[in-house]
Scaffold this motif. Structure first.
Motif, PDB file in Angstrom:
ATOM      1  N   ASP A 109      -1.215   4.503 -10.113  1.00 39.27           N
ATOM      2  CA  ASP A 109      -1.384   3.970 -11.457  1.00 39.27           C
ATOM      3  C   ASP A 109      -1.152   2.460 -11.415  1.00 39.27           C
ATOM      4  O   ASP A 109      -0.122   2.006 -10.909  1.00 39.27           O
ATOM      5  N   PRO A 110      -2.084   1.639 -11.897  1.00 39.41           N
ATOM      6  CA  PRO A 110      -1.935   0.175 -11.807  1.00 39.41           C
ATOM      7  C   PRO A 110      -0.591  -0.386 -12.278  1.00 39.41           C
ATOM      8  O   PRO A 110      -0.071  -1.299 -11.639  1.00 39.41           O
ATOM      9  N   PRO A 111       0.015   0.126 -13.369  1.00 38.65           N
ATOM     10  CA  PRO A 111       1.312  -0.437 -13.766  1.00 38.65           C
ATOM     11  C   PRO A 111       2.408  -0.262 -12.702  1.00 38.65           C
ATOM     12  O   PRO A 111       3.393  -0.982 -12.697  1.00 38.65           O
ATOM     13  N   LEU A 112       2.213   0.698 -11.792  1.00 35.21           N
ATOM     14  CA  LEU A 112       3.201   0.928 -10.741  1.00 35.21           C
ATOM     15  C   LEU A 112       3.145  -0.170  -9.675  1.00 35.21           C
ATOM     16  O   LEU A 112       4.157  -0.500  -9.068  1.00 35.21           O
ATOM     17  N   VAL A 113       1.996  -0.727  -9.448  1.00 38.65           N
ATOM     18  CA  VAL A 113       1.819  -1.697  -8.367  1.00 38.65           C
ATOM     19  C   VAL A 113       2.113  -3.104  -8.899  1.00 38.65           C
ATOM     20  O   VAL A 113       1.278  -3.752  -9.505  1.00 38.65           O
ATOM     21  N   THR A 114       3.342  -3.531  -8.667  1.00 39.31           N
ATOM     22  CA  THR A 114       3.795  -4.849  -9.111  1.00 39.31           C
ATOM     23  C   THR A 114       4.505  -5.540  -7.948  1.00 39.31           C
ATOM     24  O   THR A 114       4.789  -4.912  -6.922  1.00 39.31           O
ATOM     25  N   ALA A 115       4.844  -6.782  -8.146  1.00 39.46           N
ATOM     26  CA  ALA A 115       5.551  -7.540  -7.102  1.00 39.46           C
ATOM     27  C   ALA A 115       6.967  -7.021  -6.889  1.00 39.46           C
ATOM     28  O   ALA A 115       7.560  -7.258  -5.839  1.00 39.46           O
ATOM     29  N   THR A 116       7.521  -6.296  -7.865  1.00 43.42           N
ATOM     30  CA  THR A 116       8.907  -5.837  -7.754  1.00 43.42           C
ATOM     31  C   THR A 116       9.037  -4.360  -7.413  1.00 43.42           C
ATOM     32  O   THR A 116      10.151  -3.850  -7.300  1.00 43.42           O
ATOM     33  N   VAL A 117       7.935  -3.666  -7.241  1.00 41.53           N
ATOM     34  CA  VAL A 117       8.013  -2.243  -6.933  1.00 41.53           C
ATOM     35  C   VAL A 117       8.657  -2.057  -5.557  1.00 41.53           C
ATOM     36  O   VAL A 117       8.424  -2.846  -4.631  1.00 41.53           O
ATOM     37  N   THR A 118       9.463  -1.020  -5.438  1.00 36.23           N
ATOM     38  CA  THR A 118      10.139  -0.761  -4.157  1.00 36.23           C
ATOM     39  C   THR A 118       9.374   0.296  -3.358  1.00 36.23           C
ATOM     40  O   THR A 118       8.587   1.065  -3.914  1.00 36.23           O
ATOM     41  N   LYS A 119       9.643   0.314  -2.081  1.00 34.53           N
ATOM     42  CA  LYS A 119       9.044   1.319  -1.206  1.00 34.53           C
ATOM     43  C   LYS A 119       9.416   2.716  -1.700  1.00 34.53           C
ATOM     44  O   LYS A 119       8.573   3.620  -1.732  1.00 34.53           O
ATOM     45  N   GLY A 120      10.647   2.887  -2.116  1.00 35.84           N
ATOM     46  CA  GLY A 120      11.099   4.180  -2.619  1.00 35.84           C
ATOM     47  C   GLY A 120      10.325   4.632  -3.851  1.00 35.84           C
ATOM     48  O   GLY A 120       9.988   5.808  -3.980  1.00 35.84           O
ATOM     49  N   GLU A 121      10.043   3.694  -4.756  1.00 35.95           N
ATOM     50  CA  GLU A 121       9.278   4.031  -5.965  1.00 35.95           C
ATOM     51  C   GLU A 121       7.847   4.439  -5.603  1.00 35.95           C
ATOM     52  O   GLU A 121       7.303   5.382  -6.181  1.00 35.95           O
ATOM     53  N   LEU A 122       7.268   3.747  -4.640  1.00 36.62           N
ATOM     54  CA  LEU A 122       5.914   4.106  -4.222  1.00 36.62           C
ATOM     55  C   LEU A 122       5.892   5.475  -3.548  1.00 36.62           C
ATOM     56  O   LEU A 122       5.003   6.288  -3.798  1.00 36.62           O
ATOM     57  N   LEU A 123       6.888   5.750  -2.699  1.00 34.00           N
ATOM     58  CA  LEU A 123       6.949   7.056  -2.039  1.00 34.00           C
ATOM     59  C   LEU A 123       7.202   8.176  -3.049  1.00 34.00           C
ATOM     60  O   LEU A 123       6.650   9.271  -2.917  1.00 34.00           O
ATOM     61  N   GLU A 124       8.005   7.904  -4.059  1.00 36.78           N
ATOM     62  CA  GLU A 124       8.242   8.895  -5.111  1.00 36.78           C
ATOM     63  C   GLU A 124       6.945   9.177  -5.876  1.00 36.78           C
ATOM     64  O   GLU A 124       6.612  10.337  -6.150  1.00 36.78           O
ATOM     65  N   ALA A 125       6.192   8.138  -6.212  1.00 34.03           N
ATOM     66  CA  ALA A 125       4.917   8.320  -6.897  1.00 34.03           C
ATOM     67  C   ALA A 125       3.927   9.094  -6.020  1.00 34.03           C
ATOM     68  O   ALA A 125       3.174   9.940  -6.507  1.00 34.03           O
ATOM     69  N   LEU A 126       3.948   8.817  -4.715  1.00 36.53           N
ATOM     70  CA  LEU A 126       3.102   9.544  -3.780  1.00 36.53           C
ATOM     71  C   LEU A 126       3.461  11.018  -3.761  1.00 36.53           C
ATOM     72  O   LEU A 126       2.590  11.893  -3.804  1.00 36.53           O
ATOM     73  N   ASP A 127       4.757  11.328  -3.703  1.00 35.89           N
ATOM     74  CA  ASP A 127       5.205  12.723  -3.747  1.00 35.89           C
ATOM     75  C   ASP A 127       4.714  13.431  -5.000  1.00 35.89           C
ATOM     76  O   ASP A 127       4.242  14.564  -4.937  1.00 35.89           O
ATOM     77  N   VAL A 128       4.831  12.770  -6.145  1.00 37.92           N
ATOM     78  CA  VAL A 128       4.383  13.363  -7.413  1.00 37.92           C
ATOM     79  C   VAL A 128       2.889  13.676  -7.338  1.00 37.92           C
ATOM     80  O   VAL A 128       2.457  14.769  -7.706  1.00 37.92           O
ATOM     81  N   SER A 129       2.103  12.723  -6.854  1.00 39.26           N
ATOM     82  CA  SER A 129       0.656  12.935  -6.752  1.00 39.26           C
ATOM     83  C   SER A 129       0.318  14.061  -5.779  1.00 39.26           C
ATOM     84  O   SER A 129      -0.543  14.894  -6.054  1.00 39.26           O
ATOM     85  N   LEU A 130       0.977  14.104  -4.627  1.00 37.84           N
ATOM     86  CA  LEU A 130       0.705  15.157  -3.651  1.00 37.84           C
ATOM     87  C   LEU A 130       1.036  16.534  -4.207  1.00 37.84           C
ATOM     88  O   LEU A 130       0.324  17.507  -3.950  1.00 37.84           O
ATOM     89  N   LYS A 131       2.100  16.632  -4.990  1.00 39.24           N
ATOM     90  CA  LYS A 131       2.441  17.910  -5.626  1.00 39.24           C
ATOM     91  C   LYS A 131       1.387  18.302  -6.649  1.00 39.24           C
ATOM     92  O   LYS A 131       0.969  19.454  -6.713  1.00 39.24           O
TER      93      LYS A 131
END
Length: 140
Positions: A109-131
């Motif tokens: 989701d574009p709002p997720l991709v920001t200069a301050t997003v953490t690796k953990g937040e991206l991996l969590e979003a990936l997990d949600v999508s994979l589920k």
């Protein structure tokens, strides 16, 4: 609510129109309309060695049956993302039967991709999508 680009609107409209024509064609004798698109050739996807058809499916379908039919017709590349309002779940209903035969492009989701997003937040979003896509339960 997000706005559809003109390209996404036409893509979704075309798929919806084709899907709407299928039941009528089947009732009229089982023949499919001659104007339905079909995969004509396959090309290698980048450096993956994986062959994808010259027609792909995109977001907008609200019926797993439409996605399943696309896969039956040889379409083996589908594009989705969390921003498409439940489409990951719809794809996830059709995907288990086809998982070893299709390639899924899933965007954050574009709002997720920001200069301050953490690796953990991206991996969590990936997990949600994979589920939601019914592919796996954890990136760990």
């Amino acid at each position: 609510m997000s706005r559809l680009s003109r390209r996404d609107f036409f893509r979704a409209s075309t798929v919806a129109a084709a899907a709407a024509a299928l039941p009528a064609a089947r009732e009229a004798g089982g023949a499919q309309p001659a104007s339905l698109p079909s995969v004509r050739r396959f090309k290698t996807l980048g450096k993956t060695g994986w062959k994808v058809g010259d027609i792909s499916a995109g977001s907008g379908q609200q019926d797993p049956g439409v996605i399943n039919h696309a896969f039956e017709c040889g379409i083996n590349l589908i594009d989705t993302g969390a921003q498409y309002g439940g489409h990951e779940e719809i794809v996830g209903k059709a995907l288990p039967k086809w998982r070893d035969k299709v390639f899924v492009l899933d965007k954050w989701d574009p709002p997720l991709v920001t200069a301050t997003v953490t690796k953990g937040e991206l991996l969590e979003a990936l997990d949600v999508s994979l589920k939601k896509l019914n592919t796996r339960t954890s990136t760990a």
